[in-house]
Design an enzyme around this catalytic site. Structure first.
Site, mmCIF file in Angstrom:
data_model
loop_
_atom_site.group_PDB
_atom_site.id
_atom_site.type_symbol
_atom_site.label_atom_id
_atom_site.label_comp_id
_atom_site.label_asym_id
_atom_site.label_seq_id
_atom_site.Cartn_x
_atom_site.Cartn_y
_atom_site.Cartn_z
ATOM 1 N N SER A 19 -9.702 -5.877 10.327
ATOM 2 C CA SER A 19 -10.992 -5.334 9.925
ATOM 3 C C SER A 19 -11.765 -6.452 9.260
ATOM 4 O O SER A 19 -11.253 -7.101 8.339
ATOM 5 C CB SER A 19 -10.833 -4.162 8.942
ATOM 6 O OG SER A 19 -10.409 -3.001 9.610
ATOM 7 N N ARG B 121 1.494 -6.381 12.543
ATOM 8 C CA ARG B 121 0.888 -5.736 13.720
ATOM 9 C C ARG B 121 0.716 -6.731 14.862
ATOM 10 O O ARG B 121 0.814 -6.360 16.035
ATOM 11 C CB ARG B 121 -0.439 -5.097 13.332
ATOM 12 C CG ARG B 121 -0.261 -3.894 12.421
ATOM 13 C CD ARG B 121 -1.502 -3.041 12.311
ATOM 14 N NE ARG B 121 -1.215 -1.818 11.570
ATOM 15 C CZ ARG B 121 -1.992 -0.739 11.559
ATOM 16 N NH1 ARG B 121 -3.125 -0.743 12.253
ATOM 17 N NH2 ARG B 121 -1.660 0.326 10.873
ATOM 18 N N ARG C 54 3.025 0.996 10.319
ATOM 19 C CA ARG C 54 2.440 1.413 9.038
ATOM 20 C C ARG C 54 3.531 1.350 7.968
ATOM 21 O O ARG C 54 4.388 2.230 7.890
ATOM 22 C CB ARG C 54 1.865 2.826 9.159
ATOM 23 C CG ARG C 54 0.947 3.229 8.012
ATOM 24 C CD ARG C 54 0.454 4.662 8.192
ATOM 25 N NE ARG C 54 -0.372 4.820 9.357
ATOM 26 C CZ ARG C 54 -1.697 4.625 9.387
ATOM 27 N NH1 ARG C 54 -2.321 4.257 8.297
ATOM 28 N NH2 ARG C 54 -2.381 4.807 10.501
ATOM 29 N N GLU D 100 -5.774 -0.995 15.624
ATOM 30 C CA GLU D 100 -6.418 -1.957 14.726
ATOM 31 C C GLU D 100 -5.444 -3.042 14.269
ATOM 32 O O GLU D 100 -4.329 -2.754 13.841
ATOM 33 C CB GLU D 100 -6.974 -1.228 13.500
ATOM 34 C CG GLU D 100 -7.672 -2.134 12.501
ATOM 35 C CD GLU D 100 -7.274 -1.849 11.070
ATOM 36 O OE1 GLU D 100 -7.166 -2.819 10.301
ATOM 37 O OE2 GLU D 100 -7.069 -0.674 10.730
ATOM 38 N N ARG E 188 0.850 -1.195 0.000
ATOM 39 C CA ARG E 188 0.000 0.000 0.000
ATOM 40 C C ARG E 188 0.881 1.239 0.000
ATOM 41 O O ARG E 188 1.917 1.289 0.671
ATOM 42 C CB ARG E 188 -0.934 0.019 1.217
ATOM 43 C CG ARG E 188 -2.001 -1.070 1.151
ATOM 44 C CD ARG E 188 -2.966 -0.990 2.292
ATOM 45 N NE ARG E 188 -3.852 -2.154 2.296
ATOM 46 C CZ ARG E 188 -4.694 -2.451 3.275
ATOM 47 N NH1 ARG E 188 -4.771 -1.664 4.328
ATOM 48 N NH2 ARG E 188 -5.457 -3.527 3.204
#
Length: 430
Positions: free
Chosen positions: A352, A391, A277, A349, A262
């Protein structure tokens, strides 16, 4: 993608649902474009009928020797043929315009999704575990002594730039063990089928899973047109594109461990330290393809699959339902599972889990034939992280850190680490 027929039937309700996402009304413009498109189609059909009638009369005029009528009718046929072609071209252009407009409109939120503007309006629905009392100020993952030597950001920046990391030694092995543990759990206990999927996909796959046309800037594209997957949701979901499935074959439940990419285009200045990130990261993804009547139960089942991974790793977490303003473009409803990160003193997070209803299925024409026959219907598609591996690594390292710089590792990982239970302060597994 939305069904223009549904918008015709209830334009006010469509605009009201979009307004919950903070979007302006669009139904009137869409219906005007749709009316223009249908008018061109009707006109083309009428002209085609005139052309067909004239074509039949041409032969009759020729047979009776009426040369003037023959020439008039032949010219009429030629004119009508050109008129029909022009109208079809106009209709196709309007149809493409309408399709593009519909493809850029977000999915409508489910009725139980809370209204709100951003993440502060998300609603907690579950909490598990109690954050540990360390007895000392806990550090962020990259500051822990046993981790720091094996989490190399400088070398990664030298080779690739910012937002990359090289994991080495014991930390790299823990990262690999986490992915294997997740896969094994989903396959053996949660009934998912493992897929080793491509990480390069075509435009059609990105479009079908609602990543194009609106969010191309969030992903990376190769010079010859392939896209690097932002998540294996893309290839896994697109496996049913264009298919008409037997109802008895549903649900289809898939999982894959892949590298994901990403651009993080909208995250300048956010989480620049550590590996929270990154441009390149790994995920174990879950995807389900279901009948419409089963998708609600499937959403809850997938959420439990994600939560259970954290429970087995003894990581405290909370689950929130995202509000309308924080929900992703293609989702009808999303639950975020947030792991406790003591180094940041907050929940972040880690998964999801979303249901899209028929939104993606309509874009990629994925359908099933109901039991007993009948007209094919669109399937429902769901996706969720099971979990984000990097994560999850952060959560394991921060929650297990000891005052001497070592890390006590979860019992669930011991079989994947050759019986090792600790990352020493010098970065070795012992």
């Amino acid at each position: 993608m939305h069904d223009i027929r549904a918008i015709r039937e209830a334009p006010a309700a469509f605009d009201a649902a979009l307004a919950r996402r903070g979007e302006p009304p669009v139904a009137a413009d869409l219906l005007q474009l749709d009316e223009q498109r249908r008018a061109r189609i009707s006109a083309a059909e009428a002209a085609q009928a005139e052309q067909n009638k004239a074509s039949k009369e041409v032969g009759a005029a020729k047979a009776r020797g009426d040369d003037d009528e023959f020439e008039r009718l032949r010219a009429l046929v030629s004119d009508k043929k050109a008129e029909v072609a022009a109208m079809h071209d106009e209709a196709r252009a309007l149809d493409a315009q309408l399709t593009d407009r519909l493809a850029r409109i977000a999915n409508l939120p489910a009725d139980d999704v809370p209204d709100g503007e951003d993440e502060t309006d998300n609603v907690e629905v579950n909490r598990w575990g109690n954050p540990r009392d360390f007895g000392f100020p806990p550090k962020e993952h990259y500051e822990i002594a046993g981790v720091a030597a094996s989490m190399d950001f400088e070398t990664a920046a030298k080779t690739s730039g910012a937002r990359f990391v090289m994991l080495k030694g014991g930390v790299a092995r823990i990262h690999r063990a986490l992915a294997q543990f997740m896969l094994d759990t989903h396959i053996a206990e949660n009934g998912l089928t493992e897929v080793n999927s491509p990480v390069l996909v075509r435009d059609e796959a990105m479009y079908g899973t609602d990543k194009l046309p609106k969010f191309g800037g969030d992903s990376y594209q190769t010079t010859n047109g392939w896209w690097l997957v932002p998540t294996s949701e893309v290839p896994l979901t697109y496996t049913v594109a264009g298919d008409i499935l037997d109802a008895g074959a549903l649900p289809i439940r898939l999982t894959a461990h892949t590298v994901c990419f990403r651009s993080e285009a909208g995250s300048a200045g956010k989480d620049t330290k550590g590996m929270l990130r990154q441009h390149q990261f790994e995920k174990v993804e879950m995807v389900s393809i279901t009948r419409p009547e089963d998708s609600e139960a499937e959403h809850k089942r997938m959420l439990r699959c994600a939560e259970d991974i954290l429970e087995r790793l003894d990581i405290p977490y909370r689950t929130v339902i995202l509000c309308t303003g924080d929900m992703g473009f293609g989702a009808r409803r999303t639950y975020d599972v947030e792991a406790w990160l003591p180094g940041q003193d907050t929940y972040r997070e880690i998964s999801s889990v979303s249901t899209t209803g028929a939104f993606q299925a309509r874009r990629m024409n994925a359908r099933f034939r109901p039991e007993g026959g009948g007209k094919p219907e669109f399937v429902h598609t769901l996706n969720g992280s099971g979990l984000a591996v990097g994560r999850c690594l952060i959560a394991v390292l921060e929650n297990g850190q000891q005052q001497d710089g070592s890390v006590a590792l979860p019992d669930a990982l011991s079989p994947y680490l050759g019986g090792k239970t600790t990352l020493s302060a010098t970065g070795e597994l012992i």
